[in-house]
Design a protein around this motif. Structure first.
Motif, PDB file in Angstrom:
ATOM      1  N   LYS A 179       0.823  -1.205   0.000  1.00  0.00           N
ATOM      2  CA  LYS A 179       0.000   0.000   0.000  1.00  0.00           C
ATOM      3  C   LYS A 179       0.867   1.270   0.000  1.00  0.00           C
ATOM      4  O   LYS A 179       1.941   1.295   0.602  1.00  0.00           O
ATOM      5  CB  LYS A 179      -0.916   0.029   1.230  1.00  0.00           C
ATOM      6  N   PRO A 180       0.392   2.337  -0.649  1.00  0.00           N
ATOM      7  CA  PRO A 180       1.126   3.611  -0.581  1.00  0.00           C
ATOM      8  C   PRO A 180       1.134   4.150   0.845  1.00  0.00           C
ATOM      9  O   PRO A 180       0.097   4.180   1.505  1.00  0.00           O
ATOM     10  CB  PRO A 180       0.334   4.526  -1.520  1.00  0.00           C
ATOM     11  N   SER A 181       2.317   4.540   1.312  1.00  0.00           N
ATOM     12  CA  SER A 181       2.430   5.064   2.679  1.00  0.00           C
ATOM     13  C   SER A 181       2.250   6.570   2.708  1.00  0.00           C
ATOM     14  O   SER A 181       2.030   7.162   3.759  1.00  0.00           O
ATOM     15  CB  SER A 181       3.795   4.701   3.273  1.00  0.00           C
ATOM     16  N   SER A 182       2.351   7.224   1.513  1.00  0.00           N
ATOM     17  CA  SER A 182       2.238   8.680   1.454  1.00  0.00           C
ATOM     18  C   SER A 182       1.733   9.112   0.089  1.00  0.00           C
ATOM     19  O   SER A 182       1.814   8.361  -0.894  1.00  0.00           O
ATOM     20  CB  SER A 182       3.596   9.337   1.744  1.00  0.00           C
ATOM     21  N   ASN A 183       1.208  10.329   0.034  1.00  0.00           N
ATOM     22  CA  ASN A 183       0.806  10.938  -1.238  1.00  0.00           C
ATOM     23  C   ASN A 183       1.127  12.422  -1.148  1.00  0.00           C
ATOM     24  O   ASN A 183       0.719  13.099  -0.211  1.00  0.00           O
ATOM     25  CB  ASN A 183      -0.696  10.741  -1.488  1.00  0.00           C
ATOM     26  N   GLN A 184       1.908  12.902  -2.112  1.00  0.00           N
ATOM     27  CA  GLN A 184       2.264  14.320  -2.132  1.00  0.00           C
ATOM     28  C   GLN A 184       1.186  15.129  -2.867  1.00  0.00           C
ATOM     29  O   GLN A 184       0.663  14.685  -3.887  1.00  0.00           O
ATOM     30  CB  GLN A 184       3.602  14.530  -2.839  1.00  0.00           C
ATOM     31  N   VAL A 185       0.906  16.300  -2.328  1.00  0.00           N
ATOM     32  CA  VAL A 185      -0.070  17.204  -2.941  1.00  0.00           C
ATOM     33  C   VAL A 185       0.640  18.509  -3.288  1.00  0.00           C
ATOM     34  O   VAL A 185       1.350  19.074  -2.452  1.00  0.00           O
ATOM     35  CB  VAL A 185      -1.245  17.479  -1.979  1.00  0.00           C
ATOM     36  N   ASN A 186       0.456  18.962  -4.519  1.00  0.00           N
ATOM     37  CA  ASN A 186       1.076  20.213  -4.958  1.00  0.00           C
ATOM     38  C   ASN A 186       0.214  21.389  -4.524  1.00  0.00           C
ATOM     39  O   ASN A 186      -0.905  21.554  -4.994  1.00  0.00           O
ATOM     40  CB  ASN A 186       1.241  20.209  -6.482  1.00  0.00           C
ATOM     41  N   LEU A 187       0.731  22.201  -3.626  1.00  0.00           N
ATOM     42  CA  LEU A 187      -0.047  23.319  -3.107  1.00  0.00           C
ATOM     43  C   LEU A 187      -0.182  24.465  -4.111  1.00  0.00           C
ATOM     44  O   LEU A 187      -0.947  25.396  -3.884  1.00  0.00           O
ATOM     45  CB  LEU A 187       0.560  23.826  -1.794  1.00  0.00           C
ATOM     46  N   ALA A 188       0.536  24.374  -5.230  1.00  0.00           N
ATOM     47  CA  ALA A 188       0.349  25.387  -6.275  1.00  0.00           C
ATOM     48  C   ALA A 188      -0.987  25.179  -6.973  1.00  0.00           C
ATOM     49  O   ALA A 188      -1.603  26.109  -7.475  1.00  0.00           O
ATOM     50  CB  ALA A 188       1.483  25.311  -7.287  1.00  0.00           C
ATOM     51  N   SER A 189      -1.437  23.912  -7.019  1.00  0.00           N
ATOM     52  CA  SER A 189      -2.701  23.610  -7.696  1.00  0.00           C
ATOM     53  C   SER A 189      -3.889  23.647  -6.737  1.00  0.00           C
ATOM     54  O   SER A 189      -5.023  23.793  -7.149  1.00  0.00           O
ATOM     55  CB  SER A 189      -2.627  22.241  -8.378  1.00  0.00           C
ATOM     56  N   CYS A 190      -3.624  23.476  -5.431  1.00  0.00           N
ATOM     57  CA  CYS A 190      -4.714  23.608  -4.452  1.00  0.00           C
ATOM     58  C   CYS A 190      -4.105  24.098  -3.141  1.00  0.00           C
ATOM     59  O   CYS A 190      -3.250  23.446  -2.568  1.00  0.00           O
ATOM     60  CB  CYS A 190      -5.459  22.291  -4.259  1.00  0.00           C
ATOM     61  N   CYS A 191      -4.551  25.262  -2.689  1.00  0.00           N
ATOM     62  CA  CYS A 191      -3.927  25.850  -1.500  1.00  0.00           C
ATOM     63  C   CYS A 191      -4.425  25.194  -0.209  1.00  0.00           C
ATOM     64  O   CYS A 191      -3.856  25.383   0.854  1.00  0.00           O
ATOM     65  CB  CYS A 191      -4.151  27.360  -1.451  1.00  0.00           C
ATOM     66  N   VAL A 192      -5.488  24.406  -0.312  1.00  0.00           N
ATOM     67  CA  VAL A 192      -6.018  23.688   0.850  1.00  0.00           C
ATOM     68  C   VAL A 192      -6.157  22.225   0.463  1.00  0.00           C
ATOM     69  O   VAL A 192      -6.569  21.908  -0.650  1.00  0.00           O
ATOM     70  CB  VAL A 192      -7.401  24.248   1.277  1.00  0.00           C
ATOM     71  N   MET A 193      -5.807  21.317   1.364  1.00  0.00           N
ATOM     72  CA  MET A 193      -5.954  19.888   1.095  1.00  0.00           C
ATOM     73  C   MET A 193      -7.428  19.556   0.846  1.00  0.00           C
ATOM     74  O   MET A 193      -8.291  19.929   1.635  1.00  0.00           O
ATOM     75  CB  MET A 193      -5.460  19.065   2.299  1.00  0.00           C
ATOM     76  N   PRO A 194      -7.745  18.851  -0.239  1.00  0.00           N
ATOM     77  CA  PRO A 194      -9.136  18.465  -0.497  1.00  0.00           C
ATOM     78  C   PRO A 194      -9.686  17.624   0.659  1.00  0.00           C
ATOM     79  O   PRO A 194      -9.032  16.655   1.074  1.00  0.00           O
ATOM     80  CB  PRO A 194      -9.046  17.652  -1.786  1.00  0.00           C
ATOM     81  N   PRO A 195     -10.877  17.968   1.178  1.00  0.00           N
ATOM     82  CA  PRO A 195     -11.436  17.248   2.344  1.00  0.00           C
ATOM     83  C   PRO A 195     -11.605  15.747   2.112  1.00  0.00           C
ATOM     84  O   PRO A 195     -11.347  14.946   3.015  1.00  0.00           O
ATOM     85  CB  PRO A 195     -12.788  17.935   2.562  1.00  0.00           C
ATOM     86  N   ASP A 196     -12.039  15.349   0.893  1.00  0.00           N
ATOM     87  CA  ASP A 196     -12.239  13.912   0.648  1.00  0.00           C
ATOM     88  C   ASP A 196     -10.914  13.153   0.671  1.00  0.00           C
ATOM     89  O   ASP A 196     -10.820  12.034   1.193  1.00  0.00           O
ATOM     90  CB  ASP A 196     -12.974  13.678  -0.673  1.00  0.00           C
ATOM     91  N   LEU A 197      -9.849  13.794   0.142  1.00  0.00           N
ATOM     92  CA  LEU A 197      -8.516  13.184   0.160  1.00  0.00           C
ATOM     93  C   LEU A 197      -8.001  13.086   1.592  1.00  0.00           C
ATOM     94  O   LEU A 197      -7.434  12.054   2.000  1.00  0.00           O
ATOM     95  CB  LEU A 197      -7.557  14.017  -0.701  1.00  0.00           C
ATOM     96  N   THR A 198      -8.205  14.145   2.356  1.00  0.00           N
ATOM     97  CA  THR A 198      -7.764  14.162   3.766  1.00  0.00           C
ATOM     98  C   THR A 198      -8.448  13.068   4.565  1.00  0.00           C
ATOM     99  O   THR A 198      -7.808  12.347   5.349  1.00  0.00           O
ATOM    100  CB  THR A 198      -8.068  15.544   4.391  1.00  0.00           C
ATOM    101  N   ALA A 199      -9.753  12.905   4.373  1.00  0.00           N
ATOM    102  CA  ALA A 199     -10.518  11.900   5.119  1.00  0.00           C
ATOM    103  C   ALA A 199     -10.061  10.490   4.756  1.00  0.00           C
ATOM    104  O   ALA A 199      -9.878   9.636   5.634  1.00  0.00           O
ATOM    105  CB  ALA A 199     -12.007  12.069   4.842  1.00  0.00           C
ATOM    106  N   PHE A 200      -9.857  10.246   3.466  1.00  0.00           N
ATOM    107  CA  PHE A 200      -9.422   8.910   3.020  1.00  0.00           C
ATOM    108  C   PHE A 200      -8.032   8.590   3.559  1.00  0.00           C
ATOM    109  O   PHE A 200      -7.774   7.488   4.050  1.00  0.00           O
ATOM    110  CB  PHE A 200      -9.423   8.836   1.490  1.00  0.00           C
ATOM    111  N   ALA A 201      -7.119   9.557   3.455  1.00  0.00           N
ATOM    112  CA  ALA A 201      -5.747   9.344   3.931  1.00  0.00           C
ATOM    113  C   ALA A 201      -5.713   9.060   5.423  1.00  0.00           C
ATOM    114  O   ALA A 201      -4.958   8.197   5.891  1.00  0.00           O
ATOM    115  CB  ALA A 201      -4.895  10.566   3.597  1.00  0.00           C
ATOM    116  N   LYS A 202      -6.541   9.770   6.166  1.00  0.00           N
ATOM    117  CA  LYS A 202      -6.585   9.570   7.625  1.00  0.00           C
ATOM    118  C   LYS A 202      -7.108   8.181   7.954  1.00  0.00           C
ATOM    119  O   LYS A 202      -6.567   7.484   8.822  1.00  0.00           O
ATOM    120  CB  LYS A 202      -7.468  10.639   8.262  1.00  0.00           C
TER     121      LYS A 202
END
Length: 271
Positions: A179-202
């Motif tokens: 399983k992936p242990s991490s996922n990088q998010v480019n803050l240039a394309s989104c200044c706030v972490m998407p809530p659905d991505l945050t919930a899934f990752a948690k």
């Protein structure tokens, strides 16, 4: 011999590998701060090629090497085995040509350059896709399988992704054996972490990290331009970059960077 010898070697080699060594040892880079990461990569490649070509001698000029090694000897810094447990060695891999077999080459060369048996973590940037098509699980699968093989062979401890949205990250997570242990998010394309991505990752214990890497850190045209500038009269248009790996060595207890650098490989497409 200088650039003449370097050009002669490049005309006969099938591939070349470039290693910058520890950039923290480069006094010239400390004085000049590149405006972008793309500029940093170009600067590092150019300085390494220029330094290497200036030291190519008559003896080297007599050899024909299938894989040529371009390095700045004084910048190469292997890890002391006695300090290995105190350090975290991580890497991000950018595939330039869409070939999943490049992953093993990149990891093997990184381990050899640093003098370690395995890397603690490797994040893969999404490989290049054709215009008009979108990234899919099917496209990612062969790359992820290569990473999984390296985990199973104890060359990598943990593997991660970059720039996957919640849907694609979930598809990868459900399909993957490792399983992936991490996922990088480019803050240039989104200044706030998407809530659905945050919930899934948690929920599935995936660490979300941020980055500011450009979509294409090293393109074919940019690489050929740097090669042409560094070595006079070289047939730069014959050379195609395959992959670029950026590594960092961090002291765990203090969170400081002990070493960082780039390793890349290119192949010659002579017609």
């Amino acid at each position: 011999m200088g650039t003449e010898g370097a050009r002669s070697l490049l005309e006969r080699a099938g591939r070349f590998t470039l290693q910058t060594g520890n950039l923290l040892n480069w006094g010239c880079l400390r004085k000049k701060c590149p405006a972008t990461l793309g500029e940093e990569v170009r600067d590092c490649i150019q300085k390494t090629l220029t330094e290497w070509s200036s030291k190519v001698g008559q003896d080297l000029n007599q050899e024909t090497l299938e894989v040529l090694e371009c390095t700045v000897a004084q910048a190469i810094e292997k890890i002391n085995p006695e300090e290995r447990d105190e350090l975290k060695v991580s890497a991000k891999l950018f595939i330039v040509g869409s070939n999943s077999s490049s992953i093993r080459d990149a990891v093997d060369l990184a381990c050899s350059a640093l003098g370690v048996a395995q890397l603690d973590s490797v994040i893969i940037a999404p490989p290049p896709i054709e215009d008009g098509t979108s990234l899919s699980l099917e496209y990612l699968q062969p790359y992820w399988q290569e990473l999984e093989n390296l985990v199973q062979n104890k060359k990598i401890v943990a593997i991660g992704t970059s720039d996957l949205d919640k849907t694609l990250l979930e598809q990868l997570y459900l399909w993957a054996q490792v399983k992936p242990s991490s996922n990088q998010v480019n803050l240039a394309s989104c200044c706030v972490m998407p809530p659905d991505l945050t919930a899934f990752a948690k929920e599935f214990d995936i660490q979300l990290l941020t980055h500011n890497d450009p979509k294409e850190l090293l393109c074919e045209a940019s690489f050929q331009e740097v090669l042409q500038e560094s070595i006079q009269n070289v047939k730069a248009n014959e050379w195609i970059p395959l992959w670029l790996l950026r590594y960092s060595v961090i002291v765990k207890s203090r969170g400081i960077i002990k070493s960082k650098g780039y390793i890349m490989q290119a192949k010659r497409n002579a017609s």
